[in-house]
Write an enzyme that holds these catalytic residues in place. Structure first.
Site, short mmCIF file in Angstrom:
data_model
loop_
_atom_site.label_atom_id
_atom_site.label_comp_id
_atom_site.label_asym_id
_atom_site.label_seq_id
_atom_site.Cartn_x
_atom_site.Cartn_y
_atom_site.Cartn_z
N GLY A 206 -31.03 -9.23 29.36
CA GLY A 206 -31.98 -10.19 29.95
C GLY A 206 -33.04 -9.39 30.69
N ASN B 237 -25.41 -6.30 24.20
CA ASN B 237 -25.89 -7.68 24.38
C ASN B 237 -25.33 -8.55 23.26
OD1 ASN B 237 -27.77 -9.43 25.97
ND2 ASN B 237 -28.65 -9.77 23.95
N LYS B 238 -25.11 -9.81 23.63
CA LYS B 238 -24.48 -10.75 22.69
C LYS B 238 -25.30 -10.91 21.40
CE LYS B 238 -23.26 -14.37 25.00
NZ LYS B 238 -22.97 -15.66 25.63
N VAL C 199 -19.44 -9.14 25.41
CA VAL C 199 -18.53 -8.53 26.38
C VAL C 199 -17.44 -9.54 26.70
CG1 VAL C 199 -18.34 -7.58 28.71
CG2 VAL C 199 -20.39 -7.13 27.34
N GLU D 5 -39.82 -28.16 35.78
CA GLU D 5 -40.54 -27.55 34.64
C GLU D 5 -40.15 -28.24 33.33
OE1 GLU D 5 -40.22 -23.22 34.73
OE2 GLU D 5 -42.04 -23.22 35.94
N ASP E 259 -29.19 -12.19 38.17
CA ASP E 259 -28.56 -13.38 38.73
C ASP E 259 -27.09 -13.17 39.12
OD1 ASP E 259 -30.97 -14.58 38.41
OD2 ASP E 259 -30.29 -16.18 37.08
N LYS F 100 -49.47 -18.97 35.79
CA LYS F 100 -48.10 -18.98 35.24
C LYS F 100 -48.07 -18.21 33.92
CE LYS F 100 -43.82 -20.80 35.14
NZ LYS F 100 -43.14 -19.84 34.29
#
Ligand code: FAD
Ligand code: NAD
Length: 406
Positions: free
Chosen positions: A12, A37-38, A81, A172, A303, A380
């Site tokens: 990510g 990564n997946k 993972v 959003e 995160d 944005k």
């Protein structure tokens, strides 16, 4: 001598920034960089609401990881993972067993349901690109099914869409839906007045904690597109038939719907909770240099990491902006450790935040100044393009960037 292995989990914002910065800082002989990564691709989580509402093709949201890494320096493994053992220094994935000298956990967010009954089974979460695609397909299916049901036997609850949470994600997504609903109404001959889009928010205001003037602007703009708000009314249960919301001390209302999009908060990746690292909601309170407490060789970014903003005495929000900056700092700190130098504390450089209200409108506070409408929307898009540039340079920005308002 064997090169130290740096194992990065997740591509990510945090993981990719770590890897692309490491590949710039380290020579081939200095370390073996492994990225797991997946999927073969990275997706822009910050664009997922557009893919979920059908205003952007899901494929536009993603790009191949091999296009942005230097494969002479980075060994990319596409695998999921399944276990992280920081005591044995081993990670298990669907591709096998992986050992490391330094581990970077950047496995991102999952939707938080707070144990509310029925949400896991009956609500959608804008959690990744495939989940976003599924939401779009589900909503469109409700339009097409209603349109082809016999007159008099139509199930109007198909055309009621509930969004749980009026935080940035919920707002959003509503902005995009506000633009897309008329497109679907047109495509499936559905009268606009038959469609209800209801946002249910527990707090007494939309975008709790954000600038009230900007919030008023956002609510007025969304209401003008037919979005309804139910404020101060927490969603307390979801069933196959709809959602129950708490409207008073002992009062409840039931909204019949076949579509609940849950956008009421995030947590870290559940694999964190299965490690011997202490966490809350799968987020680890990291040391200032982004290492897990008591672990010299484990960094956590994005995160899955939790840090307190000491100046305001509250946590930094889990954002792409911070995940990317942490990725840069994490790479710098690993390079320092390899050079036997001290690490540096991570200090976020917050430039502001902008919340889109569809592709043509937004609100935000940028460098301390309030912005709305076309100006905010332009900003944005610039933020979105900057993220592409930071990972993949001009080539990626030109390929995937948003230039429709330039
Ligand atoms: P992620 O971006 O979630 O990446 C995690 C990666 O790990 C993914 O590639 C995933 O596939 C991979 N992964 C997960 N589990 C496994 C596994 N078991 N095995 C292998 N790989 C795995 N923030 C902003 O700053 N600005 C915005 O405008 C903004 N807009 C947003 C809009 C939406 C709709 C949402 C949902 C969030 C938004 N955010 C925004 C928040 C932002 O997207 C997150 O903070 C950010 O994505 C976190 O980055 P990350 O690197 O920690 O994780
Ligand atoms: P959030 O935690 O910011 O907002 C969740 C909202 O859901 C809150 O308003 C909360 O009061 C509400 N809620 C909680 N329980 C509820 C219930 N039972 N019923 C109804 N409402 C309930 O979560 P988010 O919006 O998913 O954002 C997650 C992170 O991603 C945040 O850090 C946010 O800043 C970031 N983000 C940023 C952007 C941007 O910068 N443009 C866009 C999206 C997300």
């Amino acid at each position: 001598m064997k090169r130290p292995t740096i194992l990065v989990l997740g591509a990510g914002y945090g993981g990719l920034m770590t890897v692309t910065n490491l590949q710039k800082k380290l020579g081939v002989n200095e370390a073996e960089i492994v990225l797991i990564n997946k999927n073969s691709y990275h997706y822009e989580s910050t664009w997922l609401h557009e893919a979920a509402a059908g205003t952007l093709e899901p494929n536009e949201v993603r790009y191949e990881i091999k296009d942005v890494i230097d494969q002479s320096k980075v060994n990319f493994i596409q695998a999921e993972v399944t276990k992280i053992d920081v005591d044995e220094k081993v990670v298990l994935s669907t591709a096998g067993e992986h050992t490391y000298d330094y581990l970077v956990i950047a496995l991102g967010f999952e939707g938080e349901t707070f144990g509310i009954p029925g949400l896991e089974e009956h609500a959608f979460s804008i959690a990744n690109v495939l989940a976003a695609r599924r939401i779009r397909d589900h909503i469109e299916y409700q339009f097409s099914t209603w349109a082809t049901e016999q007159e008099g036997e139509r199930d109007d609850s198909r055309l009621t869409f509930v969004v749980g949470g009026a935080g940035f994600t919920g707002i959003e997504f509503l902005g995009e839906l506000g633009n897309q609903v008329p497109v679907w109404c047109d495509a499936y001959d559905v009268p606009r007045e038959k469609v209800r889009v209801i946002c249910v928010e527990a707090a007494p205001m939309v975008l709790p904690g954000f600038d009230p003037e900007l919030v008023d602007y956002a609510v007025a703009q969304l209401e003008s597109k037919g979005i309804e708000f139910s404020i101060g009314t927490p969603l307390v249960e979801a069933t196959e038939e709809g959602v129950k919301i708490k409207t008073g001390e002992e009062e409840f209302e039931f909204i019949e719907t076949k579509t609940v999009v849950w956008a009421a908060g995030v947590r870290g990746n559940r694999l964190i909770e299965e490690t011997n690292i202490e966490s809350a909601r799968a987020r680890v309170r990291v040391e200032p240099d982004l290492r897990a407490p008591g672990r010299e060789d484990v960094f956590i970014v994005g995160d899955c990491a939790f840090m307190i903003n000491e100046a305001e005495n509250r946590p930094y929000p889990p954002t792409a902006q911070i995940a990317m900056q942490q990725g840069q700092q994490c790479a710098a700190n690993i390079a320092s450790l390899l050079a036997k130098k001290p690490t540096t504390a991570f200090v976020p450089d917050l430039k502001g935040s902008v919340c889109s209200l569809g592709s043509d409108d937004a609100i935000g506070v940028v460098f301390g100044k309030k912005v709305t409408g076309g100006t905010a929307s332009f900003m944005k898009k610039m933020v979105d393009n900057r993220a592409l540039f930071m990972v993949g340079g001009l080539g990626l920005t030109m390929k995937k960037g948003k230039f429709d308002l330039l």
